[in-house]
Design a protein around this motif. Structure first.
Motif, mmCIF file in Angstrom:
data_model
loop_
_atom_site.group_PDB
_atom_site.id
_atom_site.type_symbol
_atom_site.label_atom_id
_atom_site.label_comp_id
_atom_site.label_asym_id
_atom_site.label_seq_id
_atom_site.Cartn_x
_atom_site.Cartn_y
_atom_site.Cartn_z
ATOM 1 N N ALA A 19 -2.477 -4.023 -3.596
ATOM 2 C CA ALA A 19 -2.283 -4.904 -2.449
ATOM 3 C C ALA A 19 -2.101 -6.355 -2.879
ATOM 4 O O ALA A 19 -1.288 -7.091 -2.307
ATOM 5 N N LEU A 20 -2.848 -6.771 -3.894
ATOM 6 C CA LEU A 20 -2.728 -8.143 -4.386
ATOM 7 C C LEU A 20 -1.329 -8.410 -4.934
ATOM 8 O O LEU A 20 -0.686 -9.418 -4.588
ATOM 9 N N VAL A 21 -0.840 -7.525 -5.788
ATOM 10 C CA VAL A 21 0.485 -7.721 -6.395
ATOM 11 C C VAL A 21 1.574 -7.659 -5.325
ATOM 12 O O VAL A 21 2.523 -8.452 -5.338
ATOM 13 N N LEU A 22 1.451 -6.734 -4.389
ATOM 14 C CA LEU A 22 2.452 -6.625 -3.326
ATOM 15 C C LEU A 22 2.436 -7.853 -2.422
ATOM 16 O O LEU A 22 3.491 -8.363 -2.029
ATOM 17 N N GLY A 23 1.240 -8.325 -2.084
ATOM 18 C CA GLY A 23 1.155 -9.528 -1.269
ATOM 19 C C GLY A 23 1.779 -10.722 -1.955
ATOM 20 O O GLY A 23 2.497 -11.513 -1.325
ATOM 21 N N ARG A 24 1.553 -10.845 -3.237
ATOM 22 C CA ARG A 24 2.140 -11.941 -4.004
ATOM 23 C C ARG A 24 3.656 -11.768 -4.179
ATOM 24 O O ARG A 24 4.348 -12.735 -4.508
ATOM 25 N N SER A 25 4.136 -10.553 -3.955
ATOM 26 C CA SER A 25 5.579 -10.283 -4.035
ATOM 27 C C SER A 25 6.255 -10.420 -2.674
ATOM 28 O O SER A 25 7.401 -9.980 -2.493
ATOM 29 N N LEU A 26 5.539 -11.004 -1.717
ATOM 30 C CA LEU A 26 6.059 -11.257 -0.360
ATOM 31 C C LEU A 26 6.339 -9.971 0.400
ATOM 32 O O LEU A 26 7.186 -9.945 1.302
ATOM 33 N N ARG A 27 5.633 -8.902 0.061
ATOM 34 C CA ARG A 27 5.750 -7.651 0.806
ATOM 35 C C ARG A 27 4.680 -7.625 1.898
ATOM 36 O O ARG A 27 3.503 -7.862 1.616
ATOM 37 N N ASP A 28 5.109 -7.369 3.112
ATOM 38 C CA ASP A 28 4.186 -7.281 4.239
ATOM 39 C C ASP A 28 3.347 -6.020 4.064
ATOM 40 O O ASP A 28 3.831 -4.904 4.252
ATOM 41 N N THR A 29 2.081 -6.196 3.689
ATOM 42 C CA THR A 29 1.247 -5.091 3.220
ATOM 43 C C THR A 29 0.016 -4.925 4.105
ATOM 44 O O THR A 29 -0.608 -5.908 4.490
ATOM 45 N N ILE A 30 -0.322 -3.676 4.393
ATOM 46 C CA ILE A 30 -1.564 -3.379 5.086
ATOM 47 C C ILE A 30 -2.420 -2.491 4.196
ATOM 48 O O ILE A 30 -1.937 -1.504 3.636
ATOM 49 N N LEU A 31 -3.675 -2.878 4.018
ATOM 50 C CA LEU A 31 -4.633 -2.115 3.225
ATOM 51 C C LEU A 31 -5.602 -1.443 4.193
ATOM 52 O O LEU A 31 -6.316 -2.112 4.936
ATOM 53 N N ILE A 32 -5.612 -0.116 4.191
ATOM 54 C CA ILE A 32 -6.474 0.657 5.083
ATOM 55 C C ILE A 32 -7.588 1.257 4.247
ATOM 56 O O ILE A 32 -7.338 2.020 3.316
ATOM 57 N N LEU A 67 -7.991 -11.504 -1.310
ATOM 58 C CA LEU A 67 -6.803 -11.052 -0.582
ATOM 59 C C LEU A 67 -6.587 -11.830 0.715
ATOM 60 O O LEU A 67 -5.454 -11.939 1.194
ATOM 61 N N THR A 68 -7.665 -12.361 1.297
ATOM 62 C CA THR A 68 -7.516 -13.103 2.552
ATOM 63 C C THR A 68 -6.706 -14.385 2.371
ATOM 64 O O THR A 68 -6.258 -14.977 3.360
ATOM 65 N N ALA A 69 -6.507 -14.812 1.139
ATOM 66 C CA ALA A 69 -5.692 -16.005 0.892
ATOM 67 C C ALA A 69 -4.209 -15.746 1.112
ATOM 68 O O ALA A 69 -3.411 -16.693 1.171
ATOM 69 N N TYR A 70 -3.829 -14.479 1.257
ATOM 70 C CA TYR A 70 -2.414 -14.114 1.382
ATOM 71 C C TYR A 70 -2.136 -13.620 2.798
ATOM 72 O O TYR A 70 -2.666 -12.584 3.225
ATOM 73 N N GLU A 71 -1.287 -14.378 3.500
ATOM 74 C CA GLU A 71 -0.935 -13.964 4.857
ATOM 75 C C GLU A 71 -0.077 -12.703 4.878
ATOM 76 O O GLU A 71 0.131 -12.093 5.926
ATOM 77 N N THR A 72 0.392 -12.315 3.714
ATOM 78 C CA THR A 72 1.201 -11.094 3.601
ATOM 79 C C THR A 72 0.349 -9.829 3.514
ATOM 80 O O THR A 72 0.896 -8.722 3.502
#
Length: 309
Positions: A19-32, A67-72
């Protein structure tokens, strides 16, 4: 319906890393995450550089805070009930009733233990009896240890545990070892007890002795179990057709890709046991590969659109 680029199911080190890498890659990600980790029984986790000895819950709390630092990245405390493959992605139903559409899915739900039905064993598991010597051998070094296991593979497992302590007793719990396996252990002064185990006695989770049938208690202060007969924490619906091996693990390539287009499986879901470092590394690898795949797909769509104009 919520629409996301990627849904990461499972919030252990593999899922959090992805999730961290995807968020930093500007991918709209949801972690369940259902918040029921496999390592919840243990007080501390080891072998992760800069986080050696951290409690599993502290590790997850710190990772979630980062992870909360990333709006993605959006984090949901929820349980997945069903996944359906669609032509352009996946629909995911969660326990609270919502439905999510995701172009890609990373399964990082891990395994859950099936502990042996030995009186007192659940009290010591994760506190003084463990699975991974690399994770917990240092704390048990030099102690009188029990090795729980049987079959020819127990020789290799006992040889690994002996790296931390030479005072070992192998308990097979009623199984008879092949003759050569037994001789291999005894030549190295490792005692083999084939009687059925009646109970494990402990004080506050610290193993004191192992009681076997027809014998008195055998003093041991810790131990390791070769295998717990794990099962998947979340079973994908059979209709998806995800390939699994004989160990009930999802089959993947080196990047975590399954045979289902757009579906990845990482961490303990695709391995019996990975440990924190390896699980986090798999999350990183899967996220990098998935992002690269999505870039290629977007590039191809742009090329086709340009050709049609």
């Amino acid at each position: 319906m919520k629409r996301r680029d990627v849904a990461v199911i499972g919030g252990g080190p593999a899922g959090l890393s992805a999730a961290l890498v995807l968020g930093r890659s500007l991918r709209d990600t949801i972690l369940i995450d259902a918040q029921a980790p496999r390592n919840m029984v243990t007080a501390s986790s080891h072998g992760f550089l800069t986080r050696d000895g951290i409690s599993p819950f502290a590790f997850r709390r710190m990772a979630n805070e980062e992870l909360t630092a990333y709006e993605t990245v959006e984090i949901w405390k929820n349980t997945v009930r069903d996944i359906e493959k669609t032509p352009d992605g996946f629909t995911i139903d969660v326990e609270s009733g919502e439905q999510i559409f995701s172009k890609k899915v990373i399964l990082a739900t891990g395994k859950k233990e099936r502990l042996p039905s030995i009186q007192g064993f659940r009290d010591v598991f994760g506190k003084s009896v463990f699975v991974c010597p690399y994770c917990d051998g240092w704390e048990r070094r030099g102690e009188p240890l029990a090795v729980f296991g049987s079959g020819e593979k127990v020789v290799a497992y006992a040889s690994l545990v002996r790296n931390w302590s030479s005072d070992l007793v192998v308990f097979t719990n009623g199984e008879h070892l092949p003759g050569e396996a037994r001789r291999e252990l005894e030549r190295r002064h490792i005692k083999v007890v084939e009687d059925a185990i009646a109970a494990c006695y402990s004080v506050h989770g610290r193993l004191q002795s192992v009681q076997v049938e027809n014998k008195g208690p055998i003093r041991r202060t810790g131990g390791f179990i070769m295998g717990t007969g794990t099962e998947q924490s979340f079973e994908l619906p059979p209709r998806l057709g995800a390939s699994m091996n004989e160990r009930n693990e999802y089959e993947t390539d080196a990047h975590g890709r399954t045979n289902i287009n757009g579906l990845y499986a990482i961490g303990d879901a695709s391995h019996s046991f990975t440990g924190l470092v390896c699980a986090a590394g798999e999350g990183y690898e899967a996220a990098v590969h998935l992002n690269k795949t999505m870039i290629e797909e977007e590039w191809q769509r742009e090329r086709q659109a340009a050709a049609e104009t």
